[in-house]
Design a protein around this motif. Structure first.
Motif, PDB file in Angstrom:
ATOM      1  N   UNK A 467       0.846  -1.191   0.000  1.00  0.00           N
ATOM      2  CA  UNK A 467       0.000   0.000   0.000  1.00  0.00           C
ATOM      3  C   UNK A 467       0.876   1.234   0.000  1.00  0.00           C
ATOM      4  N   UNK A 468       0.240   2.380  -0.190  1.00  0.00           N
ATOM      5  CA  UNK A 468       0.957   3.662  -0.155  1.00  0.00           C
ATOM      6  C   UNK A 468       0.276   4.571   0.853  1.00  0.00           C
ATOM      7  N   UNK A 469       1.026   5.532   1.355  1.00  0.00           N
ATOM      8  CA  UNK A 469       0.446   6.502   2.295  1.00  0.00           C
ATOM      9  C   UNK A 469      -0.077   5.798   3.529  1.00  0.00           C
ATOM     10  N   UNK A 470      -1.270   6.222   3.970  1.00  0.00           N
ATOM     11  CA  UNK A 470      -1.843   5.622   5.188  1.00  0.00           C
ATOM     12  C   UNK A 470      -2.107   4.131   4.999  1.00  0.00           C
ATOM     13  N   UNK A 471      -2.377   3.740   3.750  1.00  0.00           N
ATOM     14  CA  UNK A 471      -2.619   2.313   3.499  1.00  0.00           C
ATOM     15  C   UNK A 471      -1.395   1.477   3.846  1.00  0.00           C
ATOM     16  N   UNK A 491       4.547  -9.947   5.347  1.00  0.00           N
ATOM     17  CA  UNK A 491       5.379  -8.730   5.336  1.00  0.00           C
ATOM     18  C   UNK A 491       4.621  -7.580   4.699  1.00  0.00           C
ATOM     19  N   UNK A 492       4.884  -6.376   5.201  1.00  0.00           N
ATOM     20  CA  UNK A 492       4.254  -5.183   4.630  1.00  0.00           C
ATOM     21  C   UNK A 492       5.297  -4.378   3.871  1.00  0.00           C
ATOM     22  N   UNK A 493       4.920  -3.878   2.700  1.00  0.00           N
ATOM     23  CA  UNK A 493       5.843  -3.045   1.909  1.00  0.00           C
ATOM     24  C   UNK A 493       5.114  -1.836   1.350  1.00  0.00           C
ATOM     25  N   UNK A 494       5.859  -0.739   1.252  1.00  0.00           N
ATOM     26  CA  UNK A 494       5.329   0.395   0.481  1.00  0.00           C
ATOM     27  C   UNK A 494       5.278  -0.099  -0.957  1.00  0.00           C
ATOM     28  N   UNK A 495       4.121   0.066  -1.596  1.00  0.00           N
ATOM     29  CA  UNK A 495       3.942  -0.547  -2.925  1.00  0.00           C
ATOM     30  C   UNK A 495       5.063  -0.154  -3.883  1.00  0.00           C
ATOM     31  N   UNK A 496       5.534   1.084  -3.776  1.00  0.00           N
ATOM     32  CA  UNK A 496       6.565   1.561  -4.698  1.00  0.00           C
ATOM     33  C   UNK A 496       7.929   0.942  -4.446  1.00  0.00           C
ATOM     34  N   UNK A 497       8.106   0.310  -3.316  1.00  0.00           N
ATOM     35  CA  UNK A 497       9.399  -0.268  -2.944  1.00  0.00           C
ATOM     36  C   UNK A 497       9.599  -1.693  -3.469  1.00  0.00           C
ATOM     37  N   UNK A 498       8.498  -2.309  -3.881  1.00  0.00           N
ATOM     38  CA  UNK A 498       8.573  -3.724  -4.280  1.00  0.00           C
ATOM     39  C   UNK A 498       9.677  -3.997  -5.282  1.00  0.00           C
ATOM     40  N   UNK A 520      -5.943   9.115  -4.240  1.00  0.00           N
ATOM     41  CA  UNK A 520      -4.972   9.802  -5.106  1.00  0.00           C
ATOM     42  C   UNK A 520      -3.823   8.875  -5.516  1.00  0.00           C
ATOM     43  N   UNK A 521      -3.659   7.769  -4.783  1.00  0.00           N
ATOM     44  CA  UNK A 521      -2.538   6.867  -5.066  1.00  0.00           C
ATOM     45  C   UNK A 521      -3.001   5.534  -5.666  1.00  0.00           C
ATOM     46  N   UNK A 522      -4.324   5.482  -5.913  1.00  0.00           N
ATOM     47  CA  UNK A 522      -4.938   4.227  -6.347  1.00  0.00           C
ATOM     48  C   UNK A 522      -4.254   3.629  -7.580  1.00  0.00           C
ATOM     49  N   UNK A 523      -4.151   4.447  -8.627  1.00  0.00           N
ATOM     50  CA  UNK A 523      -3.613   3.918  -9.891  1.00  0.00           C
ATOM     51  C   UNK A 523      -2.174   3.448  -9.741  1.00  0.00           C
ATOM     52  N   UNK A 524      -1.414   4.185  -8.931  1.00  0.00           N
ATOM     53  CA  UNK A 524      -0.001   3.818  -8.732  1.00  0.00           C
ATOM     54  C   UNK A 524       0.078   2.433  -8.062  1.00  0.00           C
ATOM     55  N   UNK A 525      -0.722   2.264  -7.005  1.00  0.00           N
ATOM     56  CA  UNK A 525      -0.677   0.986  -6.286  1.00  0.00           C
ATOM     57  C   UNK A 525      -1.168  -0.147  -7.172  1.00  0.00           C
ATOM     58  N   UNK A 538      -0.942 -14.216  -6.563  1.00  0.00           N
ATOM     59  CA  UNK A 538      -2.385 -14.321  -6.435  1.00  0.00           C
ATOM     60  C   UNK A 538      -2.824 -13.020  -5.747  1.00  0.00           C
ATOM     61  N   UNK A 539      -3.545 -12.164  -6.439  1.00  0.00           N
ATOM     62  CA  UNK A 539      -3.729 -10.790  -5.947  1.00  0.00           C
ATOM     63  C   UNK A 539      -5.093 -10.555  -5.294  1.00  0.00           C
ATOM     64  N   UNK A 540      -5.052  -9.739  -4.247  1.00  0.00           N
ATOM     65  CA  UNK A 540      -6.271  -9.370  -3.513  1.00  0.00           C
ATOM     66  C   UNK A 540      -6.280  -7.855  -3.385  1.00  0.00           C
ATOM     67  N   UNK A 541      -7.429  -7.235  -3.656  1.00  0.00           N
ATOM     68  CA  UNK A 541      -7.521  -5.771  -3.495  1.00  0.00           C
ATOM     69  C   UNK A 541      -8.573  -5.410  -2.461  1.00  0.00           C
ATOM     70  N   UNK A 542      -8.241  -4.479  -1.592  1.00  0.00           N
ATOM     71  CA  UNK A 542      -9.217  -3.834  -0.722  1.00  0.00           C
ATOM     72  C   UNK A 542      -9.436  -2.452  -1.316  1.00  0.00           C
ATOM     73  N   UNK A 543     -10.660  -2.231  -1.810  1.00  0.00           N
ATOM     74  CA  UNK A 543     -10.905  -1.020  -2.587  1.00  0.00           C
ATOM     75  C   UNK A 543     -11.969  -0.142  -1.956  1.00  0.00           C
ATOM     76  N   UNK A 544     -11.707   1.157  -1.928  1.00  0.00           N
ATOM     77  CA  UNK A 544     -12.789   2.096  -1.628  1.00  0.00           C
ATOM     78  C   UNK A 544     -13.515   2.290  -2.952  1.00  0.00           C
TER      79      UNK A 544
END
Ligand code: G6P
Length: 604
Positions: A467-471, A491-498, A520-525, A538-544
């Motif tokens: 996730x990014x930011x508060x996520x 493990x948790x990672x800032x999405x941009x760090x992967x 604001x960071x949705x598309x990036x993540x 195998x991907x899972x999304x939690x979406x607003x």
């Protein structure tokens, strides 16, 4: 860590002690023991493992006085020999804490002929009390002599030969409470263990010693005998029971709407946050240049979110610190810092030490605490109590939510006090918070999709949260929850760090859970998630709410509820808690008491 109890009265002490220990088991569950005494007899029962095992041990005779212990091992492996109570000569005791200078004391005592039977620091302390107790003077003389030589943190419940039927209690840095019951007097590490017998309690202060007899208590301080202040708890014993749920954790997850409601309602006035009932007004922020938030474990994760919210709403520099780092490597410039300590128990040793350091530096300290009258609360300049009620499961859920709701309101409050938020914006943000309880309630009524998702996760050996930011901060909490109760290496990672290393761990079927409430960071993540998908994840999304179709998102999508960011964030939190719970359950884990852990960490 470790729970201690004591009872002297007219009833069956064994039953009362075991019941108390069961309540305190969340403080540690490596081994347990009780020591019972009468005018003519002494019996010791100790087991490796859970308190329940004490019921299997045969004890002859009826006892109305004794002490008990449930252990989280520090010095010495979990074993019967290392279990408390320890007995040396004429002294028997149980201990919560660590004696830091036990090795030098052990050498000295061995030189005097003491033979030790365990590897514990506690047995050394016991021998020290025995060394100074000659049987002819009052035990308090020996107690004060011994504690002047002990370094570290401790709470002791002790019994002395010649004083059968009496208990002694003392504390230094670790908590100890005295309860005045209908059938006798009690000692316990925490209020919940007193609740089956009494709502009347007092806290021992540092350097004080209490002597308990069946119907009376005598309190000693360095200045002589004194009368303590007795408090009446409004908590009920019922609130500490499972209440029909299979696990405390599930019960506590379900109690979140109420915990949030009770915590925020006294702090909202005219639709805006107001902390005046906690003694916090605008003036407290005069001269404040930055905010430091300290905490451990999940409380630190709340701190990370809180710091970001304070920066956003109050436009003041704010950082979160792991308390065990802050106490030894604090920021260079403490001038103008407002320190916020977050702790459910109010007893976490590192958080308490951070509070002490901040106060020494002259900083105002606000603590966000669930346990009333706890050590951190008593040492802070201001206290914001969360009203989550007793939390028993080791993995925190409802206290996290209550703390987060406070940090959210506090950031808005600070923003308005500093003139960085208009009343209209503050009101809109607060309205979102007011809806969180009902948003979570809706999730709790229908969480079937999470159960389905947990089935696909339960066989995994590792999982990634991105996730990014508060996520990202929420990813830290989601990963912590999953690993602590299900033992999946999460493990948790800032999405941009992967792309900077972690992506090499992605294999066919590796679960990657992406948290995406930050619009604001949705598309990036999402792009980062796709990158893992291309490599077999195998991907899972939690979406607003989003314009994207499910096909464009994860293999499995959870659509979050609520019309505001804060509602989605809380809904996401509850989903992550439920996910961990169900995965752990499917894996057959001991959900409320995960291996190697304890809820209240009173040692460094
Ligand atoms: C332990 C608990 C966590 C908790 C942390 C801090 O690790 O298992 O759930 O977040 O301690 O505890 P505190 O009482 O200070 O919030």
């Amino acid at each position: 860590m470790c729970g201690i109890v004591g009872y002297t009265g007219t009833e069956n002490a064994r039953k009362i002690l075991i019941e108390g220990l069961k309540i305190l088991e969340y403080r540690g569950y490596d081994s347990a023991g009780i020591g019972l005494v009468s005018e003519t007899d002494f019996q010791l029962a100790r087991v490796k493992g859970r308190v329940e095992g004490l019921n299997e041990i045969r004890i002859n005779g009826e006892f109305t006085c004794g002490i008990g212990h449930t252990r989280w091992a520090t010095h010495g492996e979990p074993s019967v020999e290392n279990a408390h109570p320890h007995r040396v000569g004429r002294v028997t005791l149980v201990h919560n804490g660590i004696i830091e200078n036990y090795q030098e004391l052990k050498k000295e005592l061995e030189g005097e002929g003491v033979v030790f039977n365990s590897q514990t620091d506690t047995e050394v302390a016991c021998a020290l009390f025995d060394k100074y107790y000659d049987g002819s003077t009052h035990p308090c003389v020996a107690i004060y002599k011994a504690i002047s030589r002990l370094k570290g943190s401790f709470a002791f419940a002790l019994m002395f030969k010649g004083y059968e039927g009496r208990l002694f209690g003392l504390r230094h840095k670790s908590p100890l409470l005295v309860g005045k019951g209908k059938t006798g007097m009690h000692l316990a590490s925490d209020l919940t263990a007193l609740l089956p017998y009494t709502d009347t309690y007092t806290l021992l202060e540092e350097g004080e010693v209490v002597e308990l007899r069946a119907s009376e208590s005598i309190f000693y301080s360095y200045d002589g005998i004194y009368d303590p202040v007795w408090h009446h708890s409004s908590l009920s014993y019922e609130s500490c029971k499972k209440g029909g749920y299979d696990h405390y954790m599930l019960k506590e997850i379900n109690e979140q709407p109420e915990a949030i409601e009770k915590t925020i309602s006294p702090r909202i006035n005219g639709g805006l946050p107001d902390f005046s009932s906690d003694g916090i007004t605008k003036e407290l922020f005069d001269g404040i240049k930055c905010v430091h938030i300290v905490g451990c474990g999940s409380a630190y994760n709340v701190g990370l979110i809180g710091a970001r919210l304070i920066e956003e709403h109050a436009k003041i520099s704010a950082s979160a610190f792991v308390a065990s780092e802050y106490r030894y490597s604090p920021p260079q410039n403490m001038q103008g810092a407002l320190v916020i300590a977050i702790s459910q128990s109010g007893e976490t040793a590192d958080t308490l030490a951070s509070v002490r350091y901040a106060r020494l530096c002259g900083c105002p300290v606000i603590s966000v605490i669930n346990a009333r009258e706890s050590s951190i609360a008593r040492e802070s300049s201001r206290i914001i109590y969360t009203h989550a009620g007793p939390e028993i499961a080791v993995a925190t859920t409802k206290c996290f939510s209550a703390q987060l709701s406070i940090m959210y309101l506090f950031s808005i409050f600070m923003g308005t006090c500093k003139g960085r938020l208009t009343d209209a914006t503050a009101r809109e943000l607060t309205e979102g918070m007011l809806r969180c309880s009902s948003t979570i309630s809706r999730r709790l009524k229908g969480a079937g999709e999470l159960l389905e998702l947990s089935k696909s996760l339960s066989g995994a050996s590792s999982a990634f949260f991105i996730g990014r930011g508060l996520d990202y901060f929420m990813c830290l909490e989601g990963a912590l929850k999953l690993k602590e109760i299900s033992y999946i290496n999460a493990q948790a990672y800032q999405a941009g760090e992967l792309k900077h290393g972690t992506i090499s761990l992605i294999e066919n079927g590796t679960p990657v859970i992406s948290l995406m409430t930050e619009k604001r960071l949705f598309d990036k993540t999402l792009s980062n998630l796709k990158e893992t998908k291309s490599r077999g994840a195998s991907t899972v999304c939690f979406l607003a709410k989003t314009e994207k179709s499910p096909q464009e998102c994860g293999d499995f999508n959870i659509f979050l509820k609520g019309n505001s960011f804060i509602e989605s964030l809380f809904d996401q939190l509850v989903c992550l808690q439920l996910l961990s719970y169900h995965v752990a359950r499917l894996r057959g884990c001991d959900i409320d008491k995960p291996r190697n852990l304890a809820k209240s960490v009173t040692v460094e």
